[in-house]
Design an enzyme around this catalytic site. Structure first.
Site, mmCIF file in Angstrom:
data_model
loop_
_atom_site.group_PDB
_atom_site.id
_atom_site.type_symbol
_atom_site.label_atom_id
_atom_site.label_comp_id
_atom_site.label_asym_id
_atom_site.label_seq_id
_atom_site.Cartn_x
_atom_site.Cartn_y
_atom_site.Cartn_z
ATOM 1 N N LYS A 212 19.925 139.946 45.251
ATOM 2 C CA LYS A 212 20.715 141.164 45.452
ATOM 3 C C LYS A 212 19.815 142.269 46.002
ATOM 4 C CE LYS A 212 23.459 144.406 42.812
ATOM 5 N NZ LYS A 212 24.013 144.738 41.501
ATOM 6 N N GLU A 218 9.434 136.706 42.603
ATOM 7 C CA GLU A 218 9.487 135.239 42.538
ATOM 8 C C GLU A 218 10.225 134.672 43.755
ATOM 9 O OE1 GLU A 218 10.262 137.329 40.091
ATOM 10 O OE2 GLU A 218 9.838 136.488 38.106
ATOM 11 N N GLY A 277 24.180 141.165 38.961
ATOM 12 C CA GLY A 277 23.633 139.847 39.292
ATOM 13 C C GLY A 277 24.229 138.747 38.420
ATOM 14 N N ARG A 278 24.319 139.006 37.110
ATOM 15 C CA ARG A 278 24.791 137.955 36.207
ATOM 16 C C ARG A 278 26.303 137.749 36.275
ATOM 17 N NH1 ARG A 278 22.466 142.241 33.864
ATOM 18 N NH2 ARG A 278 23.710 143.635 32.550
ATOM 19 N N GLU A 363 21.199 139.760 28.516
ATOM 20 C CA GLU A 363 20.826 140.819 29.456
ATOM 21 C C GLU A 363 21.889 141.926 29.425
ATOM 22 O OE1 GLU A 363 20.374 140.469 33.987
ATOM 23 O OE2 GLU A 363 18.309 140.221 33.326
ATOM 24 N N HIS A 394 20.562 115.244 17.379
ATOM 25 C CA HIS A 394 19.354 114.533 16.954
ATOM 26 C C HIS A 394 18.140 115.443 17.071
ATOM 27 C CE1 HIS A 394 21.672 110.795 16.805
ATOM 28 N NE2 HIS A 394 22.356 111.371 17.785
ATOM 29 N N LYS A 498 7.838 143.712 35.033
ATOM 30 C CA LYS A 498 7.648 143.449 36.472
ATOM 31 C C LYS A 498 6.542 144.349 37.011
ATOM 32 C CE LYS A 498 12.559 142.562 37.411
ATOM 33 N NZ LYS A 498 13.740 143.019 38.121
HETATM 34 O O1 F6P Z 1 14.997 141.051 36.399
HETATM 35 C C1 F6P Z 1 16.312 140.868 36.077
HETATM 36 C C2 F6P Z 1 17.174 140.797 37.297
HETATM 37 O O2 F6P Z 1 17.282 142.042 37.878
HETATM 38 C C3 F6P Z 1 18.551 140.227 36.970
HETATM 39 O O3 F6P Z 1 19.421 141.175 36.505
HETATM 40 C C4 F6P Z 1 18.931 139.624 38.264
HETATM 41 O O4 F6P Z 1 19.977 138.709 38.121
HETATM 42 C C5 F6P Z 1 17.625 138.983 38.674
HETATM 43 O O5 F6P Z 1 16.644 139.904 38.258
HETATM 44 C C6 F6P Z 1 17.473 138.685 40.136
HETATM 45 O O6 F6P Z 1 17.623 139.833 40.905
HETATM 46 P P1 F6P Z 1 17.831 139.757 42.459
HETATM 47 O O7 F6P Z 1 19.120 139.055 42.719
HETATM 48 O O8 F6P Z 1 17.843 141.175 42.926
HETATM 49 O O9 F6P Z 1 16.676 138.984 43.050
#
Ligand code: F6P
Length: 532
Positions: A212, A218, A277-278, A363, A394, A498
């Protein structure tokens, strides 16, 4: 004392908890032969049984009174009206628009034209890709799509692709479309990407960079490594007039950043600041789902969620599935000191659901300050955990049956489909064992019972049922946030980590420490350097 814990509905529940503390769920069944049917709700392809909870009709009345006191109905109206209920970011939460079929929605700030346009672009891309029309730099058709994303840009589509991996859409197959190999990479650990790329041909592999913000370290790191892999793999091969860049798509609310990365404008799909995002798997973030099962299947997923939206919006609180689940959870978290909540799907294909719900619930509601900026004096989101049954039986069920923690459980099972009998009987047996327990002269053999669970049955593992299930959990999370008077749509708590990680990278690579690095961090970084 906060306004909430001092409120009449809260006090009434606290007193009531004392009154029924000694009750047993088995006695509640004995005193009401119709309890099993009374404590159930059916909607669409879902059936919710909540009879195995330590709640009497009076408990439910008092919980509904709590929801009324919190003005849950008013908040539902406000969310659907597009009011900026995410007040710390001054945004509405409009994920329902992504699955709406209304001409315009919401009333005051219609976003449907953008949603329809994005869906039309998805439809065309998905049809092209699945019928072999999407070709790479050397002219070969796409075979595999790797989604590079994390958090909400990963967990939802990853979970849904797995959930629907046995789904076969005859309509798209009759048009000659075929299922694409869809893979997911979230971790910045290079092993994640390396493992996903094993055996893949760069000529037929495409990537979706789903972010987003398009700033997530990452995802961008993985995207850069994916591009190098493509460039190395395509080098020296006869080109069909395109380069490695033509193997990339992006989904982002920051198209300029995606363009800067080298992704052509026409390959960038939008997402908007009014989608968290979620809550985004219904948008182009769900492209991997559509690439995997076809656009008709994706439409059915949206339809299922849309049906649940209508139920949530209109059903009375006491017959409203998300509201009931939210209230039951509140009951245990706030009046029985439960700190965790387990989700155990009895379907291997739903194995990623607990991880998805971890982000959705924790979150959203892992907050300690209320909407008025005051520290809360009550517990908020429980720790969500779980794994697919029967393997979980189990592993950790011992603790559920005889441990010292109170862990409410959601058992999720699927009625129809191949090989479901053993799964269903095991799920039902676990729920029954938790309720009734068993006596034994040897204390170590005795199961106390009286441990609560919900049973959620999906008619089949279809896109429609999955859409209903996921939207049900989304709305449950919202209702809990309303009751706790917190904002479920921001996530400020993730930012500090972060920032610290970014600042520490040079130190790990031999340069100076950031001035504010604490002694433990300094010592550990030095230790890692020496251990290399
Ligand atoms: O660090 C948390 C977060 O902001 C989440 O809320 C989000 O889903 C995820 O990182 C990934 O964010 P993006 O879609 O901006 O890469």
């Amino acid at each position: 004392m906060s306004k909430l814990t001092d409120s009449p509905a809260w006090r009434a529940l606290a007193a009531h908890r004392g009154e029924i503390a000694a009750s047993r769920i088995t006695d509640l069944f004995a005193s009401d032969p119709r309890r099993a049917t009374r404590c159930s709700v059916e909607f669409g392809e879902l059936f919710l049984d909540y009879s195995r909870h330590l709640v009497t009709p009076e408990t439910l009345r008092r919980l509904i009174a709590l929801a009324e006191q919190a003005d849950v109905s008013g908040w539902i109206r406000r969310m659907f009206a597009g009011e900026p209920i995410n007040h710390t970011e001054n945004r509405p939460a409009l994920h329902m628009a992504l699955r709406s079929d209304r001409g315009s929605f919401p009333e005051n700030a219609d976003v449907m034209p953008q949603v329809r346009e994005a869906l039309a672009r998805m439809r065309s891309m998905v049809g092209q890709a699945r019928s072999g029309g999407l070709r790479g730099a050397t002219g070969k058709p796409v075979q595999c799509v790797v989604n590079l994303g994390i958090g909400g840009s990963d967990l939802g589509p990853r979970m849904a692709c797995r959930a629907l991996r046995a789904y076969d859409d005859a309509r798209s197959r009759s048009r000659g479309e075929r299922r694409l190999d869809v893979r997911f990479v979230a971790n910045v650990d290079p092993r994640d990407l390396d493992a996903a790329l094993e055996g893949l041909d760069p000529q037929t592999t495409f990537f979706i960079v789903a972010s987003k913000t398009f700033t997530t370290a990452e995802t961008l790191d993985n995207a850069r490594r994916a591009r190098s892999w493509l460039e190395a793999g395509l080098q020296g091969r006869p080109s069909a007039g395109a380069d490695a860049g033509s193997h990339f798509f992006a989904v982002t609310a920051s198209p300029a950043r995606a363009e800067q990365f080298g992704i052509p404008t026409e390959r960038i799909f939008p997402i908007w600041d009014w989608v968290g995002g979620r809550f985004s798997l219904w948008s182009a973030v769900g492209l991997p789902i559509a690439l995997s099962i076809g656009m008709e299947g994706f439409d059915a997923l949206l339809e299922g969620a849309r049906d649940m939206d209508a139920h949530f919006h209109t059903a009375p609180l006491e017959r409203n599935m998300p509201v009931i689940l939210a209230l039951l959870s509140t009951w245990y978290v706030n009046f029985a000191a439960a700190q965790t909540h387990a989700v155990i799907p009895y379907a291997e294909d739903l194995g990623d659901l607990p991880a998805y719900l971890q982000q959705l619930e924790m979150e959203s509601n892992g907050k300690r300050v209320d909407r008025d900026g005051r520290e809360v004096d009550y517990a908020t989101a429980p720790v969500i955990w779980g794994a697919s049954g029967t393997p979980s039986q189990h592993s950790f069920h011992q603790l559920l049956h005889q441990g010292t923690h109170l862990v409410p459980v959601d058992f999720i099972l699927v009625a129809g489909g191949r090989g479901r009998d053993m799964l269903a009987t095991n799920a039902l047996a676990q729920a029954a064992a938790l309720t009734r327990g068993s006596a034994s002269p040897e204390a170590y053999r005795a199961l106390p019972g009286n441990r609560p669970s919900s049973t959620i049955i999906l008619e089949r593992l279809s896109p429609e049922a999955l859409g209903q299930l996921l939207a049900m959990y989304e709305h449950k999370v919202f209702v809990q946030g309303v009751i706790w008077n917190i904002n479920s749509f921001d996530q400020w708590g993730v930012e500090l980590g972060k920032t610290l990680a970014r600042a520490l990278l040079p130190a790990l690579q031999g340069e100076a420490f950031p001035a504010d690095a604490d002694p433990a961090t300094r010592a550990l970084v030095e230790r890692i350097r020496r251990m290399r």
